[in-house]
Design a protein around this motif. Structure first.
Motif, mmCIF file in Angstrom:
data_model
loop_
_atom_site.group_PDB
_atom_site.id
_atom_site.type_symbol
_atom_site.label_atom_id
_atom_site.label_comp_id
_atom_site.label_asym_id
_atom_site.label_seq_id
_atom_site.Cartn_x
_atom_site.Cartn_y
_atom_site.Cartn_z
ATOM 1 N N GLY A 36 -4.735 1.256 8.808
ATOM 2 C CA GLY A 36 -4.576 0.615 7.504
ATOM 3 C C GLY A 36 -3.222 0.003 7.255
ATOM 4 O O GLY A 36 -2.912 -0.384 6.120
ATOM 5 N N CYS A 37 -2.361 -0.101 8.285
ATOM 6 C CA CYS A 37 -1.033 -0.677 8.090
ATOM 7 C C CYS A 37 -1.157 -2.159 7.732
ATOM 8 O O CYS A 37 -1.872 -2.909 8.404
ATOM 9 C CB CYS A 37 -0.192 -0.535 9.353
ATOM 10 N N HIS A 83 3.316 5.558 12.478
ATOM 11 C CA HIS A 83 3.837 5.144 11.184
ATOM 12 C C HIS A 83 3.713 3.632 11.065
ATOM 13 O O HIS A 83 3.552 2.921 12.060
ATOM 14 C CB HIS A 83 5.296 5.582 10.999
ATOM 15 N N CYS A 84 3.771 3.152 9.827
ATOM 16 C CA CYS A 84 3.630 1.723 9.555
ATOM 17 C C CYS A 84 5.005 1.084 9.394
ATOM 18 O O CYS A 84 5.937 1.713 8.890
ATOM 19 C CB CYS A 84 2.809 1.498 8.283
ATOM 20 N N LEU A 85 5.116 -0.165 9.811
ATOM 21 C CA LEU A 85 6.331 -0.953 9.640
ATOM 22 C C LEU A 85 6.044 -2.159 8.766
ATOM 23 O O LEU A 85 4.913 -2.655 8.711
ATOM 24 C CB LEU A 85 6.866 -1.436 10.990
ATOM 25 N N CYS A 86 7.094 -2.643 8.094
ATOM 26 C CA CYS A 86 7.009 -3.863 7.298
ATOM 27 C C CYS A 86 7.895 -4.936 7.917
ATOM 28 O O CYS A 86 8.825 -4.624 8.666
ATOM 29 C CB CYS A 86 7.458 -3.587 5.857
ATOM 30 N N PRO A 87 7.641 -6.208 7.596
ATOM 31 C CA PRO A 87 8.515 -7.273 8.107
ATOM 32 C C PRO A 87 9.933 -7.083 7.596
ATOM 33 O O PRO A 87 10.162 -6.437 6.572
ATOM 34 C CB PRO A 87 7.886 -8.557 7.515
ATOM 35 N N GLY A 89 2.704 4.384 2.155
ATOM 36 C CA GLY A 89 3.005 4.436 3.581
ATOM 37 C C GLY A 89 2.327 3.374 4.405
ATOM 38 O O GLY A 89 2.419 3.378 5.634
ATOM 39 N N LYS A 90 1.655 2.404 3.756
ATOM 40 C CA LYS A 90 0.899 1.387 4.485
ATOM 41 C C LYS A 90 1.216 -0.034 4.038
ATOM 42 O O LYS A 90 1.267 -0.940 4.854
ATOM 43 C CB LYS A 90 -0.612 1.632 4.329
#
Length: 501
Positions: free
Chosen positions: A227-228, A240-244, A253-254
């Motif tokens: 679901g990231c 874990h999820c990353l963002c730009p 967390g997504k």
């Protein structure tokens, strides 16, 4: 770019082992989940026979570390020189032994180095369903590994960008004489994870071990519905999820945060002059897409237009064409480099006269939607910028100027709105310009703005005037109260002084 360095004794012992057994010592076979994996191998005349033999055995050894099968990793191999030849497609073999036999029978083409043509073939043919790739809706990762020893004789940046836009993850492996700029133009971001420079063919197995490790690290993200919103990163038994860059991960967390204001008409003017160079132009497009990542792109929210300029000006897409960030980013990646002079003044004129017109998708002035222009340039303009920069600001366009390399500070300040400290950004080179994103985010995304739920109305409407009068009278009333309190305190202070005397 990393060089591959090892202490002499371990490397000597490593090289004394038969190559085809080396990857087997790295651990159990990698079970990375379903993958469609295509190797794109340089077999030009610059690759000498013993070097090609080393690359052949590299492929065989790497195959032995993969979980090959119809429902696991499918493998295809193509070789190229002045032409492209399919050694075997993704759907040809399901057994490792058959793949090894085909690789051993491989005869090098020994001609030129048309790497761009090979990427085009991989994108249009090798990763097609007809060749054995799984359909896009199956969401099976598509990975291309390009191994080359020289400089391409054709352009690679544009076609590689198209391949990445279609969801192909590209690893670029350069051996000995490979051109670093071309490797960076081909590879997927982040470049540190997708570009490898190997000092000789004898050391190519080091890449094989690292590549196998990266495939094995994909397990959890490939196997779960993570679901990231942007990117999932596996960490052993968790992820874990990353963002730009420029965005922050939200409490769930997504998801990633975007501009708080919902309504902006933003036109980006990017320098396509020959001084930029093709590989840097690809970095500019990536930079533009990182800006798009923190915008709330929608027909009702932020609209984005893109203009490229060199000796002439070309609208790549107007404000009203795309309604989602994904559409804008795909269109940016498809932009072709112009490569001529630097007529920034002409570009500003085009922006003022055309880009913010309602015919191009800008919203009517009566709606008070902020109009923002962002100019990206790497050098001095060959024409005057002052007249049309001033005209843009007279028209109410908030101007930002981003300079790289040999950009001229005086010119950037002429283009930008006041104060210059908030509207001018500079980076010494293209590779480090991502640090500007946070500054741009803070400027283009103010703390308070027009939210996506705000009703846009003409300021001349009766209701708007009444609302304005109410706010103004309220402010005056508060000011009067503050003045009365200040007067009372001054009188009290005067009385105290008089008593002391």
């Amino acid at each position: 770019m990393r060089g591959l360095l090892c202490s002499p004794l371990p490397m000597l012992l490593f090289l004394l082992q038969p190559w085809e057994t080396q990857l087997q010592f790295a651990g159990p076979r990698c079970r990375s989940g379903p993958l469609d994996l295509v190797f794109v191998i340089d077999s030009s005349r610059s690759v000498r026979p013993f070097e090609f033999e080393t690359m052949r055995q590299f492929l065989v050894g790497l195959l032995r570390g993969l979980d090959v099968g119809p429902n696991a990793t499918r493998v295809g191999v193509i070789q190229y020189s002045s032409q492209v030849q399919s050694v075997f497609p993704l759907g040809a073999f399901s057994r490792r032994e058959d793949m090894e036999r085909a690789i051993r029978a491989l005869v090098p083409l020994a001609q030129g180095t048309m790497t761009g043509l090979a990427i085009q073939y991989a994108m249009n043919v090798a990763f097609s369903v007809a060749e054995g790739a799984r359909p896009p809706e199956a969401r099976v990762p598509r990975i291309a590994v390009i191994v080359t020893d020289g400089r391409p004789q054709d352009r690679v940046a544009e076609v590689a960008a198209q391949a990445r836009a279609r969801g192909i993850e590209i690893y670029a492996v350069g051996v000995q004489r490979a051109d670093v700029g071309s490797l960076r133009a081909m590879a997927s971001p982040p470049l540190d994870d997708h570009v490898f420079l190997v000092e000789s063919f004898d050391l190519i197995q080091e890449f094989g071990l690292q590549f196998q490790g990266r495939l094995c690290a994909r397990d959890l993200c490939n196997g779960v519905d993570h679901g990231c919103e942007f990117q999932c990163v596996s960490e052993g038994l968790s992820y874990h999820c990353l963002c730009p860059e420029g965005q922050q991960l939200q409490a769930d967390g997504k998801s990633c945060n975007r501009c708080r204001e919902g309504h902006v008409d933003l036109v980006l003017l990017i320098d396509g002059s020959k001084s930029v160079r093709p590989q840097n132009f690809e970095l500019v497009k990536r930079f533009v897409n990182q800006i798009v990542d923190f915008l709330d792109v929608s027909p009702e929210g932020t609209r984005v237009g893109l203009v490229q300029f060199s000796s002439r000006v070309r609208t790549e897409f107007p404000l009203g064409r795309y309604g989602t960030a994904a559409e804008v980013k795909q269109a940016v990646l498809a932009v072709e480099y112009m490569e001529r002079g630097t007529m920034t003044g002409l570009a500003l004129r085009h922006m003022v006269e055309h880009s913010f017109s309602e015919a191009q998708g800008a919203r009517p002035r009566t709606l008070n939607v902020p109009r923002v222009g962002l100019v990206f340039t790497d050098g001095r303009s060959q024409d005057d910028v002052s007249v049309w920069a001033a005209r843009a600001k007279e028209e109410g366009i908030v101007m930002y100027a981003v300079g790289v390399g040999k950009a001229v500070e005086e010119e950037l300040r002429q283009i930008a709105s006041e104060p210059a400290e908030l509207h001018v950004s500079y980076s010494p080179d293209f590779g480090t310009m991502t640090h500007l994103l946070e500054d741009l985010r803070g400027s283009i995304c103010p703390e308070e703005g027009i939210g996506p739920g705000t009703e846009l109305r003409s300021p001349c409407e009766c209701e708007s005037l009444v609302e304005f009068q109410g706010r103004t009278l309220g402010a005056l009333e508060r000011l009067t109260q503050n003045l009365a309190q200040l007067t009372a305190r001054l009188e009290d202070l005067e009385n105290q002084l008089a008593t002391q005397k």
